[in-house]
Write an enzyme that holds these catalytic residues in place. Structure first.
Site, mmCIF file in Angstrom:
data_model
loop_
_atom_site.group_PDB
_atom_site.id
_atom_site.type_symbol
_atom_site.label_atom_id
_atom_site.label_comp_id
_atom_site.label_asym_id
_atom_site.label_seq_id
_atom_site.Cartn_x
_atom_site.Cartn_y
_atom_site.Cartn_z
ATOM 1 N N ASP A 159 -0.337 5.294 29.377
ATOM 2 C CA ASP A 159 -0.478 4.754 28.113
ATOM 3 C C ASP A 159 0.938 4.456 27.443
ATOM 4 O O ASP A 159 1.734 5.403 27.671
ATOM 5 C CB ASP A 159 -1.209 5.869 27.161
ATOM 6 C CG ASP A 159 -1.773 5.097 25.952
ATOM 7 O OD1 ASP A 159 -2.299 3.956 25.832
ATOM 8 O OD2 ASP A 159 -1.316 5.775 24.928
ATOM 9 N N GLU A 187 1.146 0.431 30.898
ATOM 10 C CA GLU A 187 0.761 -0.249 29.830
ATOM 11 C C GLU A 187 2.210 -0.811 29.055
ATOM 12 O O GLU A 187 2.624 0.312 28.564
ATOM 13 C CB GLU A 187 -0.112 0.360 28.712
ATOM 14 C CG GLU A 187 -0.542 -0.609 27.613
ATOM 15 C CD GLU A 187 -0.799 0.042 26.273
ATOM 16 O OE1 GLU A 187 -1.340 -0.289 25.531
ATOM 17 O OE2 GLU A 187 -0.149 1.194 26.096
HETATM 18 C C1 GLC Z 1 -2.460 2.453 23.837
HETATM 19 C C2 GLC Z 1 -3.842 2.342 23.939
HETATM 20 C C3 GLC Z 1 -4.611 2.474 22.697
HETATM 21 C C4 GLC Z 1 -4.014 3.636 21.708
HETATM 22 C C5 GLC Z 1 -2.425 3.831 21.895
HETATM 23 C C6 GLC Z 1 -2.173 5.188 21.380
HETATM 24 O O1 GLC Z 1 -2.051 1.038 23.398
HETATM 25 O O2 GLC Z 1 -4.303 1.294 24.862
HETATM 26 O O3 GLC Z 1 -5.969 2.280 22.686
HETATM 27 O O4 GLC Z 1 -4.426 3.392 20.390
HETATM 28 O O5 GLC Z 1 -1.925 3.633 23.144
HETATM 29 O O6 GLC Z 1 -2.090 5.902 22.367
#
Ligand code: GLC
Length: 523
Positions: free
Chosen positions: A207, A269
């Site tokens: 994440d 991500e």
């Molecule tokens: C990422 C996740 C999202 C979350 C954020 C904070 O972007 O995909 O859903 O709110 O991280 O952890």
């Protein structure tokens, strides 16, 4: 037969895999509380095998007060009772493996929950203490926060504690950012990785993989950038909050642990606009894959989609590119493309584009049913983005509505209980798995066929693309190697097909022509 994605001919399972993102709260509920859980997923593994996907990505199911639906983790090495327990997790992994499905899970290293024992200890400790050093606690500037950073979820990125110090949270106040200069933080991550690897997970989704490292001295953001960034997820090139050099040390650390477990992988991500900067996350000693959102950000327009494809290929460097049309943070693509019949036609076309591309496809649960984004009634909204923006931002609930499985009335087999954590629209009867399974014209049938052909047809080999000339509003590419051709028509008129034998089309061909809002595969 597996296709080879590496020049040396060796193929790791993830290099051309179709991943399926399970938003755990919304997939299937086994205990009647209206919230999806691990046993619910286990009960639907047969469906996932039928769909033909190779691997699952499970969103966070760890202990959490759920301020951001599990992305606020209070114990990264335990299952939240809402979703089951460790024994249920072990059963799920074991059964998934029996169904031929790999299991990857989320890792949330940028922040913890404010209920994490470390943060509670930090609150109880004095300014300057080792407990506070695991997070970013700072003195303010008079009564103002230490700098002008904003939270991705709206408002300032700092919250004040009773003794006057402030702590940093790039997301909600319930998600304090960890300080990655702290060795405690790094040691704990390794422990978490090993904990789940020992439970036989096949990989991780990292994440906010462009977060974690913060610049020395936490300098102010350029006020012009603060204005541009309100509500935007991709950081500006000069945004000091993200994409700092030291983040790569974290990814190298993750990689070293995974290399001790051959066959495992990590995908980050990564919301970074520059292709060059993106590629640095997937260097050979860092993450295996990077989530790239260019396709999800492109309009339904052949030129825009082509640009997104070219840029994603460039950004992947020597790693396989990844492709995403939807996930739990963005408006579902049926709706992005215009909703209704047109949105659905376009979504069918884009499914063929996504699944034709070399590299890794990530499907988001429900896209194979053609689910639209839902206009969730205000009383039911839960996303912190909605609440923190004082209702100005819609938030992400609309793409997180539970899956409709069967029957003609909500909750459509999602739960044995009466209601679901977000209400399912009453008119979703025709969208259920049951309604679509035997219908050859359904979205589900299209996905099943596409995944099957992608897995078995020899034309899908090769890691590079070659573009053909095409009429305005259209494109056609060919996979060098196997030779698969994919053509997309986003114009208003039917167009001739490239030469080849038709393998699959997203809409019936009209007199041998590709109709508007459609795509076709040829070999
Ligand atoms: C990422 C996740 C999202 C979350 C954020 C904070 O972007 O995909 O859903 O709110 O991280 O952890």
């Amino acid at each position: 037969m597996r296709r080879s994605a590496r020049p040396d001919g060796a193929t790791a399972w993830w290099q051309d895999a179709v991943f399926y993102q399970v938003y755990v709260r919304s997939f299937a509920d086994s205990d009647g509380d209206g919230i999806g859980d691990l046993e619910g997923i286990r009960s639907r593994l047969g469906y996932l095998e039928l769909l033909g996907v190779d691997a699952l990505w499970l969103t966070p199911f760890f202990r959490s007060p759920m301020a951001d639906h599990g992305y606020d983790v209070a114990d990264p090495r335990d299952v939240d009772p809402l979703f089951g327990d460790l024994a249920a997790f072990d059963r799920l992994v074991e059964d998934a493996h029996k169904h031929g499905l790999k299991v990857t899970i989320d890792l949330v290293p940028n922040h913890t929950s404010d209920q994490h024992p470390w943060f509670q200890a930090a609150l109880a400790a004095a300014p300057g203490s080792p407990e506070r050093a695991r997070y970013y606690f700072r003195d303010g500037r008079g009564d103002d926060p230490p700098n002008n950073w904003t939270s991705i979820f709206g408002g300032p990125a700092w919250t004040r504690v009773p003794d006057g110090q402030w702590y940093l949270h790039l997301f909600a106040p319930q998600q304090p950012d960890l300080n990655w200069d702290s060795s405690d933080v790094r040691v704990d991550l390794v422990q978490t990785l090993r904990f789940w690897l020992d439970r036989r997970v096949d990989g991780f989704r990292i994440d906010v993989a462009h977060g974690m490292a913060k610049p020395d001295g936490l300098p102010d953001m350029d006020p012009a950038v603060v204005a541009v960034m309100a509500g935007a997820q991709t950081p500006h090139a000069t945004d000091p909050r993200f994409d700092n050099e030291a983040v790569h040390d974290v990814h190298r650390l993750i990689r070293r642990v995974l290399d001790e477990h051959p066959g495992t992988m990590a995908v980050g991500e990564i919301w970074v606009d520059s292709d060059e900067r993106f590629a640095r996350y997937v260097r050979p000693d860092e993450l295996h894959l990077g989530f790239n959102f260019k396709l999800a950000q492109a309009d339904f327009d052949a030129d825009a989609v082509r640009r997104a494809i070219d840029r994603s290929m460039a950004a992947a460097g020597s790693a396989p590119p990844t492709w995403t049309l939807s996930n739990h943070d963005v408006v579902r693509h049926v709706s992005r493309y215009g909703d209704g019949a047109a949105g659905t036609r376009r979504a069918r076309a884009m499914a063929l584009v996504e699944l034709a591309l070399p590299g890794v496809a990530y499907l988001y649960n429900g896209e194979e049913l053609g689910l639209p984004n839902v206009d969730v009634p205000d009383w039911a909204r839960q996303d912190p983005i909605h609440h923190r923006s004082g209702g100005a931002e819609e938030g992400r609930d609309g793409c997180r509505v539970p899956m409709p499985w069967e029957g003609t009335e909500a909750p459509f087999g999602f739960t044995t209980g009466e209601s679901t954590w977000l209400p399912i629209p009453d008119d979703w009867g025709p969208l259920t798995v049951e309604a679509q399974l035997e219908d050859p014209a359904s979205m589900l049938s299209l996905y099943r066929q596409a995944v099957e052909i992608r897995k078995t047809h020899a034309s899908f080999s090769g890691t590079e693309l070659e573009w053909y000339g095409a009429p305005p509003g259209c494109f056609a590419f060919r996979r060098k190697g196997g030779g698969l051709i994919c053509a997309l028509n986003t114009s208003a008129a039917p167009v001739p097909l490239p030469p080849g034998e038709v393998l699959l089309s997203s809409a019936p061909l009209e007199g041998g022509l590709l109709p508007p809002d459609a795509a076709v595969w040829l070999a």
